[in-house]
Design a protein around this motif. Structure first.
Motif, mmCIF file in Angstrom:
data_model
loop_
_atom_site.group_PDB
_atom_site.id
_atom_site.type_symbol
_atom_site.label_atom_id
_atom_site.label_comp_id
_atom_site.label_asym_id
_atom_site.label_seq_id
_atom_site.Cartn_x
_atom_site.Cartn_y
_atom_site.Cartn_z
ATOM 1 N N TYR A 8 0.863 -1.184 0.000
ATOM 2 C CA TYR A 8 0.000 0.000 0.000
ATOM 3 C C TYR A 8 0.896 1.229 0.000
ATOM 4 O O TYR A 8 2.054 1.177 0.432
ATOM 5 N N GLU A 9 0.393 2.317 -0.502
ATOM 6 C CA GLU A 9 1.149 3.570 -0.558
ATOM 7 C C GLU A 9 1.064 4.292 0.783
ATOM 8 O O GLU A 9 -0.038 4.525 1.291
ATOM 9 N N LEU A 10 2.226 4.628 1.339
ATOM 10 C CA LEU A 10 2.266 5.320 2.628
ATOM 11 C C LEU A 10 3.115 6.578 2.526
ATOM 12 O O LEU A 10 4.332 6.494 2.349
ATOM 13 N N PRO A 11 2.495 7.751 2.651
ATOM 14 C CA PRO A 11 3.288 8.990 2.681
ATOM 15 C C PRO A 11 4.233 8.994 3.883
ATOM 16 O O PRO A 11 3.843 8.599 4.986
ATOM 17 N N LYS A 12 5.441 9.432 3.663
ATOM 18 C CA LYS A 12 6.457 9.355 4.711
ATOM 19 C C LYS A 12 6.066 10.142 5.953
ATOM 20 O O LYS A 12 6.422 9.761 7.078
ATOM 21 N N HIS A 13 5.309 11.234 5.778
ATOM 22 C CA HIS A 13 5.002 12.076 6.940
ATOM 23 C C HIS A 13 4.056 11.378 7.920
ATOM 24 O O HIS A 13 3.870 11.861 9.040
ATOM 25 N N LEU A 14 3.476 10.244 7.524
ATOM 26 C CA LEU A 14 2.593 9.514 8.430
ATOM 27 C C LEU A 14 3.347 8.510 9.310
ATOM 28 O O LEU A 14 2.746 7.891 10.190
ATOM 29 N N ILE A 15 4.646 8.345 9.072
ATOM 30 C CA ILE A 15 5.445 7.458 9.923
ATOM 31 C C ILE A 15 5.785 8.202 11.206
ATOM 32 O O ILE A 15 6.506 9.201 11.197
ATOM 33 N N ALA A 16 5.241 7.741 12.321
ATOM 34 C CA ALA A 16 5.429 8.427 13.607
ATOM 35 C C ALA A 16 6.902 8.372 14.020
ATOM 36 O O ALA A 16 7.485 7.291 14.109
ATOM 37 N N GLN A 17 7.483 9.533 14.275
ATOM 38 C CA GLN A 17 8.883 9.620 14.666
ATOM 39 C C GLN A 17 9.076 9.741 16.170
ATOM 40 O O GLN A 17 10.154 9.437 16.689
ATOM 41 N N GLN A 18 8.049 10.172 16.853
ATOM 42 C CA GLN A 18 8.103 10.336 18.310
ATOM 43 C C GLN A 18 6.798 9.817 18.912
ATOM 44 O O GLN A 18 5.747 9.871 18.260
ATOM 45 N N PRO A 19 6.834 9.314 20.134
ATOM 46 C CA PRO A 19 5.577 8.944 20.790
ATOM 47 C C PRO A 19 4.769 10.192 21.131
ATOM 48 O O PRO A 19 5.336 11.268 21.352
ATOM 49 N N ILE A 20 3.443 10.052 21.153
ATOM 50 C CA ILE A 20 2.615 11.181 21.559
ATOM 51 C C ILE A 20 2.723 11.374 23.069
ATOM 52 O O ILE A 20 3.274 10.532 23.780
ATOM 53 N N GLU A 21 2.180 12.494 23.564
ATOM 54 C CA GLU A 21 2.403 12.871 24.960
ATOM 55 C C GLU A 21 1.920 11.807 25.935
ATOM 56 O O GLU A 21 2.627 11.452 26.882
ATOM 57 N N ARG A 22 0.710 11.308 25.732
ATOM 58 C CA ARG A 22 0.180 10.255 26.602
ATOM 59 C C ARG A 22 0.144 8.925 25.862
ATOM 60 O O ARG A 22 -0.271 8.863 24.702
ATOM 61 N N ARG A 23 0.575 7.873 26.531
ATOM 62 C CA ARG A 23 0.574 6.554 25.902
ATOM 63 C C ARG A 23 -0.801 6.187 25.351
ATOM 64 O O ARG A 23 -0.919 5.647 24.253
ATOM 65 N N ASP A 24 -1.844 6.447 26.145
ATOM 66 C CA ASP A 24 -3.190 6.019 25.744
ATOM 67 C C ASP A 24 -3.945 7.100 24.985
ATOM 68 O O ASP A 24 -5.154 7.015 24.799
ATOM 69 N N GLY A 25 -3.224 8.117 24.494
ATOM 70 C CA GLY A 25 -3.867 9.216 23.779
ATOM 71 C C GLY A 25 -3.931 9.013 22.276
ATOM 72 O O GLY A 25 -4.334 9.923 21.542
ATOM 73 N N SER A 26 -3.544 7.834 21.795
ATOM 74 C CA SER A 26 -3.540 7.589 20.357
ATOM 75 C C SER A 26 -4.945 7.309 19.843
ATOM 76 O O SER A 26 -5.887 7.107 20.605
#
Length: 339
Positions: A8-26
């Protein structure tokens, strides 16, 4: 099936480089495996999506700072603990790690004697050091983050689940990333609702980084990893089935562990050993009823496993929807719940 069937086509900017602030906030995509229906939720909604009597199965393997680099640029990635102080390692450049060589790390605090070159270009080495190895690795090692995480990490503790624990049988060189979303508070809330939590162990090896090279996926040789199901866990899971509850694997590693330890009657058997199970469409699941997982690389064994439980068309449609809705992908990304 052909490898390209899982692209599938995946734009590079969608690859998460850092975790979000809260673990369960995704974010959480809910995918119905029979109909392909998609719901867009938040991860904390998992409490509402599971029912009393269900059981989630977490992989409690701990990631160690297994990447070692010395002043001469020799890099070791500790792979698997063997007997005593012997390990298998991925080494580069290989020419600087020949049988008989001794390589030092951390200013000589850790010495590695190369014993032999084994299958896949790995080295078997003997590690020599004073004191316990794990605290030494915490000082001189680095977390072996996947190649697609290119940004410098400020908090490597976020590449570890809150329930990870040390294990004499080994450790992981990559995180079981579906578990990164859980907090202790969320786990407690699930238990308060009557949802059981069972632990298994699968030590994730370097094979998780290796691509499928064969066009015909049935010719792919899966890497072997150590896994374990305790007597207590097997009893809880079998009781869950008898009571009509659902077993939800947290991550592909939990799924592979359970499907490796289930008999033809659907009974989970306790025990430990190596598994090289490769799950792709056509596989008949006997242990699990659902899967929580992150969004995986195109043409990987992981998206093939997802396709086995959700259906190939449903999976690709869900991934394309995730791209359209700009979900975050891979290790630090958002999650998908398949039931």
């Amino acid at each position: 099936m052909d490898k390209k069937d899982f692209f599938y086509e995946l734009p590079k900017h969608l690859i998460a480089q850092q975790p979000i602030e809260r673990r369960d906030g995704s974010r959480l995509m809910k995918l119905e495996r029979t109909t392909g229906k998609i719901e867009h939720r938040m991860f904390t909604d998992i409490i509402d999506l599971l029912q009393p009597g269900d059981c989630i199965v977490i992989n409690d393997s701990k990631v160690i700072p297994a990447r070692l680099i010395n002043e001469n640029g020799v890099e070791f990635l500790l792979h698997e603990r063997l007997e005593g102080n012997r390990w298998t390692t991925l080494t580069k450049p290989g020419r600087k790690a020949q049988p008989g060589d001794e390589i030092t790390f951390g200013g000589g605090r850790l010495r590695a004697r190369v014993l032999e070159i084994i299958e896949g270009g790995l080295r078997e080495v003997e590690l020599m050091h004073d004191g316990d190895l794990e605290p030494l690795l915490e000082e001189i090692g680095e977390m072996p983050l996947p190649h697609y995480i290119e940004e410098k990490q400020t908090d490597t503790a976020r590449y570890q689940t809150v329930y990870a624990k040390a294990d004499e049988a080994g450790a992981s060189v990559a995180a079981p990333t579906a578990g990164l979303h859980f907090t202790e508070e969320l786990l407690a809330a699930l238990q308060k609702k009557g949802i059981n939590i069972a632990r298994v162990t699968l030590h994730v090896g370097i094979g998780t980084f290796r691509p499928v090279k064969e066009d015909d996926i049935t010719k792919h040789l899966m890497h072997s990893e150590y896994c374990r199901v305790s007597d207590e866990t097997a009893a809880l899971l079998n009781q869950t089935k008898q009571n009509g509850g659902r077993i939800i694997a947290i991550g592909t590693t939990g799924c592979r562990t359970l499907e490796s330890r289930v008999d033809d009657n659907g009974t989970i058997q306790p025990g430990a050993g190596k598994t090289d199970i490769f799950i792709y469409p056509g596989y008949q699941f006997r242990a699990i009823d659902g899967l929580l997982t992150n969004f995986h690389l195109p043409e990987s064994t992981l998206i093939m496993l997802v396709s086995a439980i959700a259906g190939h068309e449903n999976t690709l449609a869900a991934y394309n929807e995730a791209v359209a809705q700009e979900y975050r992908f891979f290790s630090y990304g958002d999650a998908m719940l398949i039931m």
